[in-house]
Design an enzyme around this catalytic site. Structure first.
Site, PDB file in Angstrom:
ATOM      1  N   GLY A  94     -62.737  64.461 -23.032  1.00  0.00           N
ATOM      2  CA  GLY A  94     -63.166  63.137 -22.591  1.00  0.00           C
ATOM      3  C   GLY A  94     -63.543  63.154 -21.124  1.00  0.00           C
ATOM      4  O   GLY A  94     -64.232  64.065 -20.641  1.00  0.00           O
ATOM      5  N   ASP A 103     -61.854  63.948 -18.715  1.00  0.00           N
ATOM      6  CA  ASP A 103     -61.225  65.052 -17.985  1.00  0.00           C
ATOM      7  C   ASP A 103     -62.023  66.343 -18.056  1.00  0.00           C
ATOM      8  O   ASP A 103     -61.586  67.365 -17.517  1.00  0.00           O
ATOM      9  CB  ASP A 103     -59.809  65.297 -18.513  1.00  0.00           C
ATOM     10  CG  ASP A 103     -58.855  64.163 -18.147  1.00  0.00           C
ATOM     11  OD1 ASP A 103     -59.068  63.547 -17.089  1.00  0.00           O
ATOM     12  OD2 ASP A 103     -57.919  63.897 -18.918  1.00  0.00           O
ATOM     13  N   GLY A 104     -63.177  66.328 -18.733  1.00  0.00           N
ATOM     14  CA  GLY A 104     -64.023  67.517 -18.773  1.00  0.00           C
ATOM     15  C   GLY A 104     -63.840  68.315 -20.034  1.00  0.00           C
ATOM     16  O   GLY A 104     -63.850  67.784 -21.146  1.00  0.00           O
ATOM     17  N   GLY A 136     -70.447  63.316 -27.202  1.00  0.00           N
ATOM     18  CA  GLY A 136     -70.268  64.612 -27.844  1.00  0.00           C
ATOM     19  C   GLY A 136     -71.580  65.151 -28.406  1.00  0.00           C
ATOM     20  O   GLY A 136     -71.875  66.349 -28.310  1.00  0.00           O
ATOM     21  N   ASP A 137     -72.384  64.273 -28.999  1.00  0.00           N
ATOM     22  CA  ASP A 137     -73.691  64.675 -29.516  1.00  0.00           C
ATOM     23  C   ASP A 137     -74.598  65.135 -28.374  1.00  0.00           C
ATOM     24  O   ASP A 137     -75.372  66.087 -28.509  1.00  0.00           O
ATOM     25  CB  ASP A 137     -74.347  63.513 -30.254  1.00  0.00           C
ATOM     26  CG  ASP A 137     -73.482  62.973 -31.383  1.00  0.00           C
ATOM     27  OD1 ASP A 137     -72.741  63.768 -31.991  1.00  0.00           O
ATOM     28  OD2 ASP A 137     -73.538  61.749 -31.636  1.00  0.00           O
TER      29      ASP A 137
END
Length: 311
Positions: A223, A225-226, A252-253
């Site tokens: 997320g 946080d990388g 995410g895509d």
């Protein structure tokens, strides 16, 4: 050319309301309808990156026709296979800082249509330098179907970026032909290895699992946080710049699109990681799902921090 695979696409409908009232009529003026599905989000971002891209999967009925028209407008090649069933709707009702989703299951695909898809893929795979596979399977398609796709792409040594989860991901990774990259998030990785992963050390230990040995790239997104990234025997910790996240849906895509474009362009190691992950950050900064601002790419890459882990 990059080929994106979305076997269970949809028409995504968004209704924005000030408030939602149950058991009565709700009238809405703010409506959007787009060609949806994870792989089509990938396709959209790839076009914004200037990539030559074609999309395939299954489409049927008037909603399938709508998607064909929409992707043509975007300059996305249409290699979809027509089916007897009707493509699904996915409805999101956005109200009072909440989002209520109504997701149709989608059509059932018969054996003949599935065979036709695989034949179509075999006929076009030589034109693709990268393939992405995103999302779930439609009804009528067995869990081993992604294995079949990987077997076809392996014949031409075409790298495949796979973004799915759960039992479908586990089943696919058991095949002899492996994807080039997978992108589970922390929760999906925990499901895959069957234990809770609450710390970075636990995530890294899970990535040492034998299941991932023959997969060149494992990208575990965290997320805001990388990400923690495994490339061969090297582990990287990526930290994304802090931004005002307007709409993280589709990030995410967008990461898959970034890595696919990067692989196609010959990017390697930290350069590839920064480029791929930056697309997820840029998507989160936009109101529309599956959109980025290309003018912010260099800034985002410059702000992305990558450390090599001693593991």
């Amino acid at each position: 050319m990059i080929l994106t695979i979305t076997l269970n696409p949809s028409v995504d409908i968004s209704y924005k309301l000030d408030s939602l009232s149950l058991d009565t009529v709700n009238r809405v003026n703010d409506v959007s309808k787009t060609a949806g599905g994870k792989g089509l989000n990938v396709s959209r971002v790839l076009r914004q990156l200037g990539q030559d891209v074609a999309a395939t999967g299954f489409l049927g009925g008037s909603l399938g026709d709508f998607i064909r028209v929409e992707i043509a407008k975007l300059g996305i090649g249409d290699l979809f296979v027509g089916i007897d069933g009707d493509t699904r709707n996915c409805i999101a009702v956005i109200h009072e800082a909440q989002q209520t989703e109504i997701l149709e299951a989608g059509p059932a695909v018969n054996k003949g249509e599935a065979i036709l898809f695989l034949e179509n893929l075999s006929a076009h795979i030589q034109q693709a330098d990268v393939v992405t596979i995103s999302g779930s399977l439609p009804k009528g398609i067995a869990d081993y179907f992604y294995k079949k796709i990987l077997e076809i792409t392996a014949e031409d040594n075409t790298p495949v970026l796979l973004d799915t989860k759960g039992e479908l991901l586990a089943c696919t990774l058991e095949g002899t032909s492996k994807p080039y990259l997978i992108k589970p998030n922390q929760e999906e990785l925990a499901d895959l290895v069957g234990r809770k992963l609450e710390t970075e050390a636990e995530v890294i230990n899970a990535m040492h699992t034998q299941l991932f040995e023959d997969i060149p790239w494992v990208v575990v997104t965290l997320g805001a946080d990388g990400a923690i990234v495994k490339h061969g025997d090297t582990f990287y910790r990526a930290r994304a710049p802090k931004v005002n996240a307007i709409n993280p849906v589709g990030s995410g895509d967008s990461v898959i699109a970034g890595f696919a474009a990067g692989v196609s362009r010959g990017l390697v190691d930290e350069e590839l990681i920064k480029f791929g992950l930056s697309m997820g950050v840029l998507n989160a900064m936009e109101e529309k799902t599956g959109h980025i601002d290309p003018e912010k790419i260099d800034w985002c890459i410059g702000e992305m921090q990558i450390d090599v882990l001693d593991r």
